[in-house]
Design an enzyme around this catalytic site. Structure first.
Site, mmCIF file in Angstrom:
data_model
loop_
_atom_site.group_PDB
_atom_site.id
_atom_site.type_symbol
_atom_site.label_atom_id
_atom_site.label_comp_id
_atom_site.label_asym_id
_atom_site.label_seq_id
_atom_site.Cartn_x
_atom_site.Cartn_y
_atom_site.Cartn_z
ATOM 1 N N GLY A 103 0.722 -1.190 0.105
ATOM 2 C CA GLY A 103 0.033 -0.103 -0.012
ATOM 3 C C GLY A 103 0.804 1.282 -0.005
ATOM 4 N N GLU A 143 4.023 5.489 5.783
ATOM 5 C CA GLU A 143 2.770 4.474 5.824
ATOM 6 C C GLU A 143 1.696 5.048 4.786
ATOM 7 O OE1 GLU A 143 1.875 1.888 7.605
ATOM 8 O OE2 GLU A 143 2.928 2.254 9.682
ATOM 9 N N ASP A 197 -4.110 3.490 11.154
ATOM 10 C CA ASP A 197 -5.822 3.468 11.574
ATOM 11 C C ASP A 197 -5.675 3.264 12.945
ATOM 12 O OD1 ASP A 197 -8.451 3.203 10.974
ATOM 13 O OD2 ASP A 197 -8.246 1.120 10.612
ATOM 14 N N PHE A 223 -14.257 3.680 4.975
ATOM 15 C CA PHE A 223 -13.361 2.941 4.368
ATOM 16 C C PHE A 223 -12.950 3.615 3.070
ATOM 17 C CE2 PHE A 223 -12.043 -0.458 1.191
ATOM 18 C CZ PHE A 223 -11.055 -1.152 2.040
ATOM 19 N N VAL A 224 -11.700 3.577 2.708
ATOM 20 C CA VAL A 224 -11.412 4.536 1.641
ATOM 21 C C VAL A 224 -10.321 3.557 0.483
ATOM 22 C CG1 VAL A 224 -11.308 6.734 2.511
ATOM 23 C CG2 VAL A 224 -9.136 5.564 2.723
ATOM 24 N N ARG A 277 -5.757 0.387 -5.741
ATOM 25 C CA ARG A 277 -4.402 1.039 -5.585
ATOM 26 C C ARG A 277 -3.941 2.113 -6.674
ATOM 27 N NH1 ARG A 277 -2.550 -2.148 -1.127
ATOM 28 N NH2 ARG A 277 -2.700 -4.295 -1.375
#
Ligand code: IMP
Ligand code: MG
Length: 177
Positions: free
Chosen positions: A45, A98, A102, A151-152, A164
């Site tokens: 990510g 990062e 979360d 949520f994204v 992504r």
């Protein structure tokens, strides 16, 4: 790219993301001038953010990557290193990059692991920060955006490994996919 089926709204456009990354990169360039900066990102990510950030930082730097995987029942924080860094970080100025902080469990694990290798300094730079869901406190030094408790996807963040490659950050409803 085609919008994902469950997309609800765009939180930050590609232009906003790029502009904000430039601002944060300028802060980092000033802070780490004359030092031995290495950016470390977790696959997969954070790779998108790391490359954009690195391009915008105006001082020499190194990069390295690690990968983690969950184990056990998938309980938060139950992670282990699946691919380690290629090089030691002793006496280097490390910035952990990062995609999102979360609950903070993953970041805390990474910080503890990296701190044990005796870097000269250890900071955190995150694209997204969702403090509403934080369970363990972690010291975030640089963040591009605070986001709501939704949520994204996009800019490296995935839903079941997809989206992504969206240039923007969007709220999506996984149930509509
Ligand atoms: P934490 O350990 O709860 O802080 O989880 C961080 C990881 O969960 C991130 O590195 C992401 O891979 C994933 N994650 C958390 N929220 C989202 C989201 O809204 N979209 C996609 N992935 C997410
Ligand atoms: Mg993920």
């Amino acid at each position: 790219m085609t919008a994902p089926p469950g997309l609800e709204r765009i939180l930050f456009t590609e232009e906003q993301v790029n502009q904000r990354i430039k601002e944060v990169a300028a802060e980092i360039s000033a802070k780490y001038q004359g030092r031995d900066l290495k950016l470390i990102a977790v696959l997969k990510g954070a790779v998108f953010f790391l490359t954009a950030l690195a391009r915008a930082i105006e001082i020499p730097l190194k990069i390295d990557f690690l990968a983690i995987s969950s184990f056990g029942s998938g309980a938060p924080g139950m992670v282990r290193i699946a691919k380690d860094l290629d090089h030691p970080i002793q006496d280097e100025d490390i910035l952990l990059v990062e995609d999102i902080v979360d609950t903070g469990f993953t970041t805390r694990y990474l910080l503890q692991t990296l701190a044990g290798r005796e870097p000269r300094s250890l900071g955190i730079c995150t694209l997204l920060d969702r403090t509403a869901r934080r369970i363990v406190q972690v010291p975030v030094d640089y963040r591009c955006f605070e986001i709501p408790d939704r949520f994204v996807v996009g800019c490296g963040l995935d839903f079941q490994q997809r989206y992504r490659n969206l240039g923007y950050i969007a709220v999506m409803d996984p149930e509509k996919c």
